[in-house]
Motif scaffolding. Sequence first.
Motif, PDB file in Angstrom:
ATOM      1  N   GLU A 103      62.945  45.527  45.108  1.00 22.75           N
ATOM      2  CA  GLU A 103      61.962  46.408  44.443  1.00 22.75           C
ATOM      3  C   GLU A 103      61.914  47.791  45.099  1.00 22.75           C
ATOM      4  N   ASN A 104      62.861  48.043  46.031  1.00 19.48           N
ATOM      5  CA  ASN A 104      62.904  49.308  46.781  1.00 19.48           C
ATOM      6  C   ASN A 104      61.623  49.586  47.547  1.00 19.48           C
ATOM      7  N   ARG A 105      60.983  48.515  48.010  1.00 19.49           N
ATOM      8  CA  ARG A 105      59.708  48.714  48.710  1.00 19.49           C
ATOM      9  C   ARG A 105      59.774  48.355  50.186  1.00 19.49           C
ATOM     10  N   LEU A 106      60.954  47.900  50.636  1.00 22.23           N
ATOM     11  CA  LEU A 106      61.096  47.566  52.062  1.00 22.23           C
ATOM     12  C   LEU A 106      61.092  48.880  52.848  1.00 22.23           C
ATOM     13  N   ARG A 107      60.234  48.945  53.881  1.00 23.68           N
ATOM     14  CA  ARG A 107      60.060  50.232  54.555  1.00 23.68           C
ATOM     15  C   ARG A 107      60.887  50.389  55.825  1.00 23.68           C
ATOM     16  N   TYR A 108      61.516  49.324  56.283  1.00 25.99           N
ATOM     17  CA  TYR A 108      62.391  49.461  57.456  1.00 25.99           C
ATOM     18  C   TYR A 108      63.464  48.362  57.431  1.00 25.99           C
ATOM     19  N   PRO A 109      64.559  48.564  58.176  1.00 21.06           N
ATOM     20  CA  PRO A 109      65.663  47.588  58.119  1.00 21.06           C
ATOM     21  C   PRO A 109      65.301  46.260  58.769  1.00 21.06           C
ATOM     22  N   ILE A 110      65.877  45.216  58.197  1.00 26.94           N
ATOM     23  CA  ILE A 110      65.650  43.861  58.707  1.00 26.94           C
ATOM     24  C   ILE A 110      67.002  43.214  59.030  1.00 26.94           C
ATOM     25  N   VAL A 111      67.077  42.560  60.165  1.00 27.98           N
ATOM     26  CA  VAL A 111      68.252  41.748  60.473  1.00 27.98           C
ATOM     27  C   VAL A 111      67.902  40.291  60.145  1.00 27.98           C
ATOM     28  N   ALA A 112      68.663  39.713  59.223  1.00 27.91           N
ATOM     29  CA  ALA A 112      68.388  38.348  58.752  1.00 27.91           C
ATOM     30  C   ALA A 112      69.041  37.344  59.701  1.00 27.91           C
ATOM     31  N   VAL A 113      68.296  36.953  60.714  1.00 33.95           N
ATOM     32  CA  VAL A 113      68.812  35.989  61.701  1.00 33.95           C
ATOM     33  C   VAL A 113      69.221  34.692  61.002  1.00 33.95           C
ATOM     34  N   ASN A 114      68.447  34.297  59.991  1.00 36.81           N
ATOM     35  CA  ASN A 114      68.753  33.041  59.295  1.00 36.81           C
ATOM     36  C   ASN A 114      70.173  33.009  58.739  1.00 36.81           C
ATOM     37  N   ASP A 115      70.686  34.175  58.362  1.00 38.93           N
ATOM     38  CA  ASP A 115      72.002  34.202  57.726  1.00 38.93           C
ATOM     39  C   ASP A 115      73.156  34.064  58.722  1.00 38.93           C
ATOM     40  N   ALA A 116      72.862  34.179  60.009  1.00 39.94           N
ATOM     41  CA  ALA A 116      73.928  33.968  60.991  1.00 39.94           C
ATOM     42  C   ALA A 116      74.372  32.504  60.916  1.00 39.94           C
ATOM     43  N   LEU A 117      75.684  32.303  61.003  1.00 38.23           N
ATOM     44  CA  LEU A 117      76.189  30.918  60.949  1.00 38.23           C
ATOM     45  C   LEU A 117      75.684  30.108  62.136  1.00 38.23           C
ATOM     46  N   THR A 118      75.579  30.773  63.303  1.00 46.14           N
ATOM     47  CA  THR A 118      75.100  30.045  64.485  1.00 46.14           C
ATOM     48  C   THR A 118      73.612  29.732  64.381  1.00 46.14           C
ATOM     49  N   LYS A 119      72.960  30.262  63.335  1.00 47.63           N
ATOM     50  CA  LYS A 119      71.568  29.866  63.090  1.00 47.63           C
ATOM     51  C   LYS A 119      71.530  28.742  62.066  1.00 47.63           C
ATOM     52  N   HIS A 120      71.850  29.051  60.804  1.00 53.63           N
ATOM     53  CA  HIS A 120      71.498  28.058  59.777  1.00 53.63           C
ATOM     54  C   HIS A 120      72.363  26.795  59.790  1.00 53.63           C
ATOM     55  N   LEU A 121      73.613  26.907  60.267  1.00 56.76           N
ATOM     56  CA  LEU A 121      74.439  25.690  60.299  1.00 56.76           C
ATOM     57  C   LEU A 121      73.924  24.665  61.306  1.00 56.76           C
ATOM     58  N   PHE A 122      73.158  25.145  62.283  1.00 59.90           N
ATOM     59  CA  PHE A 122      72.728  24.241  63.365  1.00 59.90           C
ATOM     60  C   PHE A 122      71.217  24.023  63.347  1.00 59.90           C
ATOM     61  N   ASP A 123      70.452  25.115  63.354  1.00 59.13           N
ATOM     62  CA  ASP A 123      68.988  25.028  63.362  1.00 59.13           C
ATOM     63  C   ASP A 123      68.500  24.367  62.076  1.00 59.13           C
ATOM     64  N   ASN A 124      68.933  24.900  60.918  1.00 57.72           N
ATOM     65  CA  ASN A 124      68.431  24.370  59.648  1.00 57.72           C
ATOM     66  C   ASN A 124      68.895  22.935  59.433  1.00 57.72           C
ATOM     67  N   ARG A 125      70.152  22.666  59.775  1.00 55.18           N
ATOM     68  CA  ARG A 125      70.696  21.339  59.502  1.00 55.18           C
ATOM     69  C   ARG A 125      70.296  20.329  60.594  1.00 55.18           C
ATOM     70  N   TYR A 126      70.784  20.540  61.815  1.00 60.63           N
ATOM     71  CA  TYR A 126      70.513  19.529  62.848  1.00 60.63           C
ATOM     72  C   TYR A 126      69.094  19.640  63.410  1.00 60.63           C
ATOM     73  N   GLY A 127      68.574  20.861  63.490  1.00 56.81           N
ATOM     74  CA  GLY A 127      67.207  21.042  63.995  1.00 56.81           C
ATOM     75  C   GLY A 127      66.194  20.446  63.033  1.00 56.81           C
ATOM     76  N   THR A 128      66.222  20.903  61.793  1.00 55.39           N
ATOM     77  CA  THR A 128      65.251  20.393  60.809  1.00 55.39           C
ATOM     78  C   THR A 128      65.457  18.899  60.587  1.00 55.39           C
ATOM     79  N   GLY A 129      66.721  18.484  60.547  1.00 63.17           N
ATOM     80  CA  GLY A 129      66.999  17.062  60.330  1.00 63.17           C
ATOM     81  C   GLY A 129      66.292  16.205  61.366  1.00 63.17           C
ATOM     82  N   GLN A 130      66.536  16.511  62.637  1.00 60.01           N
ATOM     83  CA  GLN A 130      65.961  15.665  63.689  1.00 60.01           C
ATOM     84  C   GLN A 130      64.449  15.838  63.803  1.00 60.01           C
ATOM     85  N   SER A 131      63.981  17.104  63.792  1.00 61.28           N
ATOM     86  CA  SER A 131      62.547  17.312  64.055  1.00 61.28           C
ATOM     87  C   SER A 131      61.677  16.818  62.902  1.00 61.28           C
ATOM     88  N   THR A 132      62.221  16.838  61.681  1.00 62.77           N
ATOM     89  CA  THR A 132      61.437  16.340  60.543  1.00 62.77           C
ATOM     90  C   THR A 132      61.254  14.828  60.640  1.00 62.77           C
TER      91      THR A 132
END
Length: 418
Positions: free
Chosen positions: A164-193
């Motif tokens: 919507e062109n309303r973001l006022r500053y740059p964001i680094v999407a940590v979630n999109d890093a492979l070393t984040k979502h392949l491990f945290d989302n999958r093995y982290g969420t899997g086990q902790s849930t």
Amino acid sequence: MNFDIKDISLAKKGKLRIEWASNNMPVLALIRKRFAKEKPLKGIKLAACLHVTTETGVLAQTLKAGGAQVFVCASNPLSTQDDVAASLVKDDKIPVFSIKGEDTKTYYSHIKSVLEVKPDITMDDGADLVSVVHKKDEKVHANIMGGTEETTTGVIRLRALAKENRLRYPIVAVNDALTKHLFDNRYGTGQSTMDGIVRATNKLIAGTKVVVCGYGWCGRGVALRAKGMAAHVIVAEVDPLRALEATMDGYEVMSLKKAARIGDIFITVTGDASVIRKEHFSLMKDGAIVANAGHFNVEIDIPALGKMTKTKRMIRDFVMEYNLKDKRRIYILGEGRLINLAAAEGHPAQVMDMSFANQALGAEYILKNHKKMKQSVYKVPEAIDSRIAFLKLRSMGINIDTLTKEQKKYLSSWEIGT
Ligand code: ADE
């Protein structure tokens, strides 16, 4: 120093638990060592809206070692570990504003407290902090060079804002890093849930019919761990490709309406709203257990269940028994909030090590590069991502092969065929 926590006398326990987590975060330890020497974040005020856990404690210490003034608030009203909050305040002199079980008003007043310091960098998990910045007047974001975002839901919200062109500053999407979502989302969420569900209910998982709603990285992880505990796993998914993948991963795939009649335990991990709603509650067996592991408490339509209910009572910590007008009982865990953080301790430190290495290096990257960055959502640079993977492997004592000169040449040529 301003702060708002439950009880400072819990600090001793928190300090030991933070130390335990740090023992399992070797990549962050390397970053911390360099940060302490080089002070790349010197003079920076950093507002971090994260789940206040032992692992977040180690990240906050790392950022402080890098020279930042760190201010912490919770990214969920139910995920704070009060002993960690106490230790960060007492032992690390880091202002923390978070109390486990805080109401919505307090939750937002805590976000406001970390914004009052006029941060240079924001660090978010779910985009509530950035969202407040964008709903406020212009002055709040005037100082902000950029921010990082930890989770899928947050990245989706921020991309919508950018669109919507309303973001006022740059964001680094940590979630999109492979070393984040392949491990945290999958093995982290899997086990902790599964950990959260077991701690809340003390139920046997073996032989239980577990319905996993959503087959993204988190859903894949939850299904895998449930299967590993000998559950009969059913997947409900709206995306045909993911549903196909779940089928070929060996799960039974069906509509949620069909699964509703069969399941013993339901787990939502979709990132969307009203996934389990009246039409599903109406079909569930007496005693069905319903939990959420998605970021927000919107995946289970609890108000709809409330309307079907005659009485309710808290039968165990984090287990609300809804006695329905038709005499069935349905159990909602942790108020429909992230069960892994509400009833357990979130992801283990070994995966948060990589997620938070991305956060720390993401903050450093923003500081170095913000002048040439646009008001847009950026990926973590590939070089950072693969460096984290390399360091993690090394910390695990794993050495891998490297390509020979000949192999490299083969991969960059087209001439050699059959
Ligand atoms: N998100 C999921 N698990 C977490 C943890 N242990 N610490 C911080 N954020 C988390």
